[in-house]
Design a protein around this motif. Sequence first.
Motif, short mmCIF file in Angstrom:
data_model
loop_
_atom_site.label_atom_id
_atom_site.label_comp_id
_atom_site.label_asym_id
_atom_site.label_seq_id
_atom_site.Cartn_x
_atom_site.Cartn_y
_atom_site.Cartn_z
N LEU A 194 0.82 -1.21 0.00
CA LEU A 194 0.00 0.00 0.00
C LEU A 194 0.85 1.26 0.00
O LEU A 194 0.54 2.23 -0.71
CB LEU A 194 -0.93 0.00 1.21
N ILE A 195 1.92 1.27 0.79
CA ILE A 195 2.80 2.45 0.81
C ILE A 195 3.41 2.68 -0.56
O ILE A 195 3.55 3.81 -1.01
CB ILE A 195 3.90 2.28 1.89
N THR A 196 3.75 1.61 -1.24
CA THR A 196 4.32 1.75 -2.58
C THR A 196 3.29 2.31 -3.55
O THR A 196 3.59 3.23 -4.32
CB THR A 196 4.84 0.39 -3.08
N ILE A 197 2.06 1.79 -3.49
CA ILE A 197 1.04 2.19 -4.47
C ILE A 197 0.49 3.59 -4.20
O ILE A 197 0.44 4.42 -5.10
CB ILE A 197 -0.09 1.14 -4.50
N VAL A 198 0.06 3.85 -2.96
CA VAL A 198 -0.59 5.14 -2.70
C VAL A 198 0.33 6.16 -2.04
O VAL A 198 -0.07 7.30 -1.82
CB VAL A 198 -1.88 4.97 -1.84
N GLY A 199 1.57 5.76 -1.74
CA GLY A 199 2.52 6.69 -1.15
C GLY A 199 3.61 7.09 -2.12
O GLY A 199 3.78 8.27 -2.44
#
Length: 197
Positions: free
Chosen positions: A113-118
């Motif tokens: 999630l951090i990779t995709i939305v961050g």
Amino acid sequence: MASLGGAMVSGTDGTDFHYRQQVAVPHKTSILNKSRLKYCIFFHALLFFVMLAKLTPDILDRLDIFVMEIEELQIPQPIWWEYIWCLSILSSFLGLSAVRGNKIREIKKYMMLITIVGILPIVYCLLYYFPNVWEFLFLEIDNKVEGAEILLWKNYPYCILWYAFCVIGIQIHLFTIFFSWNLLKTWNARITSRKCQ
């Protein structure tokens, strides 16, 4: 105590402290990386509030709320990536839950999630404002900033402000991924050592 000339326990010369119970290295690594990950999540939350302050005029406009002081700031309209990046704060709850219970599956989801939305929205921002930054830096050398078509906010180049935000954000997210990866390796090693026993 032997060093003070007092009575010594029979059967020892006082050098047996190396064999006393110690915290295992994987536990130390886990505790250290958990602490560092929590700091990263804290700084991520601070950055989220900076972004939320930037988005406040647009949110209030969408809710038909007029606040004169906020309107006078003349903050430029947001781009879609800003809202997507704000969703990354929700992943922090998943990360904290994973840290609390040493949950491998949740830490993997958190990293994803951090990779995709961050990270991806920040990379988009860097690419989106790159031509303006390049133009600003090139024109700064020639001292022709007045003739540039660079958006200014409060006499600061808007693209440079975003680059400052992105540099801080990408560092926080990369450190988050790094500490999460260390936790994942430590937890996996602990599980495989238990299976081998």
